[in-house]
Design an enzyme around this catalytic site. Structure first.
Site, mmCIF file in Angstrom:
data_model
loop_
_atom_site.group_PDB
_atom_site.id
_atom_site.type_symbol
_atom_site.label_atom_id
_atom_site.label_comp_id
_atom_site.label_asym_id
_atom_site.label_seq_id
_atom_site.Cartn_x
_atom_site.Cartn_y
_atom_site.Cartn_z
ATOM 1 N N LYS A 131 -2.739 0.627 -4.826
ATOM 2 C CA LYS A 131 -1.660 1.412 -5.446
ATOM 3 C C LYS A 131 -2.117 1.924 -6.811
ATOM 4 C CE LYS A 131 3.281 0.973 -6.684
ATOM 5 N NZ LYS A 131 4.469 0.084 -6.669
ATOM 6 N N SER A 159 8.841 1.909 -4.715
ATOM 7 C CA SER A 159 7.878 2.830 -5.290
ATOM 8 C C SER A 159 6.520 2.825 -4.578
ATOM 9 C CB SER A 159 7.649 2.487 -6.770
ATOM 10 O OG SER A 159 7.066 1.188 -6.901
ATOM 11 N N SER A 167 10.215 -2.793 -4.429
ATOM 12 C CA SER A 167 9.229 -1.730 -4.183
ATOM 13 C C SER A 167 8.112 -2.079 -3.208
ATOM 14 C CB SER A 167 8.607 -1.271 -5.502
ATOM 15 O OG SER A 167 9.531 -0.518 -6.236
#
Length: 495
Positions: free
Chosen positions: A78, A158, A182
């Site tokens: 990420k 997210s 998330s």
């Protein structure tokens, strides 16, 4: 073997050990899949050179016979994790051009274990969002579609790029972070497994901060066994992070027996919400039945302060964000605005932050600054902190009464279309986190397991919440649920 990118971590690890496949072959298969999947916008910084270099080194290590479980396995990272020499922007314009001179602890641990980094994954800007629509790179797109509808769907947020990449078999697994859901919400939206470990289990050092008392890294994988394998590598004490726990990390995979006889699973009555879709209600009831059939005892429990969780979260998280994001001022690194003749330092700060931060980040920074301001600190921030303590105590009381895990829905709906939740009403978007934020406020481990499809053929997930530091036990319960649910659906390839 063709379609090597479709393997999970455990299958690929075993194939590597047997010599049926090399890490270079696995990596090349994933790199090809990534190049063919630009329509998903999941990978935003591709690193094929680093990937192949690490894959070659991993093959040598495997030949030498001293390879850890993650050695040679291609994964995505990420964009919130700092990676040395590779852009690490947290999906924000304000960090444009930032290439760290250091590696986050979690990504370093994965690299040390021989994992192969394929590139950086899309996300909501500074991890603020539930649909991956606030990214400077543009929206991440789910590989799933509703029936015969061509509308693009959100992979959740997210960690949307991570969820999309794992669900579409662009990588074998990915790192995510979870501040209010998330990891678990995008995992539920895309039919994969995601675990947020206990706060302090994984080091936060080198992960761009959103809300420091809530953020926690975790793996996003194709199944529960893979989550156990990757989580073990990501965990561990780190002297560079003062909130990191000095606890031994167990062999999580070895704890996956699937035997949950005699375990007490709590069903919290406060999670039965008005207007909850019948499909979610049914999935939850079915999940409880599956666990009961596996030998667990299902008990009704109460978490009375749950109704205050979302308001408390949306005071605490923006407050911490406003403090954490004060460092992005255009002075030391990242983007600096073009200044006009006569502009001073105040104008430079204002212009840089106005053009560097997106609308959602600006909104949360302003809310956070407001609740921390002199007249409102007690009325909002301190009150929210007191509510947080009560929420944590609700869980402590339930666990003290002998409950081993808590079963809830992971999300209030299946994935929705990109652009369907308008910016006009951000609260509608915030309601996506209704089942997940309590876990972050209490610092507990939570896992999302895919358990079924809705009538439009989209994945739905169930969440299990565990006792602090007992991720192994929680993953074993999730393993039993996964075996009972038998979820094997995959998105049809349209990209």
């Amino acid at each position: 073997m063709s379609d090597l990118n479709k393997l999970g971590l455990a299958e690929a690890r075993d194939a590597l050990r047997k010599g049926d496949v090399t890490s270079v072959e696995l990596t090349e298969s994933c790199l090809k899949a990534i190049d063919e999947a630009d329509a998903l916008n999941a990978f935003v910084h591709k690193t094929p050179e680093i990937a192949l270099e690490r894959a070659k080194a991993a093959d040598e290590r495997i030949k030498g016979g001293d390879a850890p479980a993650m050695c040679g396995l291609p994964i995505g990272i990420k964009d919130l994790f700092c990676t040395k020499g590779v852009p690490s922007q947290a999906a924000s314009k304000i960090l444009e051009g930032f290439k760290p001179e250091y590696e986050s602890t979690v990504s370093q641990q994965l690299a040390d274990a021989g994992a192969v980094m394929l590139g950086k994954l899309n996300m909501d800007e500074f991890a603020m969002g539930s649909s991956n629509e606030t990214s400077v790179y543009g929206n991440a797109v789910s590989p799933w579609r509703r029936g015969n509808d061509d509308a693009q769907l959100t992979p959740g947020g997210s960690s949307g790029g991570s969820a999309s990449a794992v669900a579409a078999d662009l990588c074998l697994a990915a790192t995510g972070t979870d501040t209010g859901g998330s990891i678990r919400q995008p995992a539920a939206f895309t039919g994969i497994t995601g675990i947020k470990p206990t706060y302090g289990r994984c080091s936060r050092w080198g992960i761009v901060a959103f809300a420091s008392s809530l953020d926690q890294a975790g793996p996003m994988t194709k199944n529960v066994r893979d989550a156990a394998i990757m989580l073990e590598t990501m965990c561990g004490h780190d002297p560079k992070d003062s909130t990191s726990a000095e606890l031994a990390v167990p062999n999580f995979e070895a704890m996956l027996t699937g035997d949950i006889k005699g375990k007490k699973i709590g069903i919290p009555k406060e999670y039965r919400m008005d207007g909850m879709p019948a499909e979610i209600e049914k999935l939850w009831a079915d999940g409880a039945e599956m666990l009961k059939a596996a030998g667990a005892e299902i008990v009704d429990i109460s978490l009375p302060h749950t109704k205050y969780a979302l308001p408390a979260y949306y005071v605490i998280a923006p407050a911490e964000a406003s403090s954490n994001l004060a460092r992005y001022d255009g002075v030391r690194y990242g983007r600096r605005a073009q200044l006009a003749q006569g502009d001073g330092i105040t104008e430079m700060y204002e212009k840089t932050r106005a053009e560097g931060f997106g609308h959602e980040v600006q909104r949360r920074v302003m809310v956070g600054t407001y609740v921390l301001s002199a007249g409102f600190y007690d009325a909002y921030y301190n009150r929210a902190r007191r509510v947080r303590t009560l929420i944590k105590k609700d869980f402590e009381d339930v666990f003290a009464a002998g409950v081993d895990a808590i079963l809830t829905p992971a999300t209030p709906s299946a994935s929705f279309g990109l652009g369907e939740m308008t910016e006009a009403d951000p609260v509608q978007m915030y309601l996506n986190d209704v089942f997940t934020v309590t876990v972050n406020l209490a610092g507990l481990p939570g896992v999302s397991v895919p358990a079924g499809l809705d009538k439009q053929g989209l994945p739905l997930g169930l969440q299990l919440i565990g006792r602090p530091w007992e991720e192994g036990d929680l993953l074993n319960t999730a393993y039993a649920l996964e075996n009972a649910a038998g979820f094997v659906a995959k998105p049809g390839k349209w990209w």
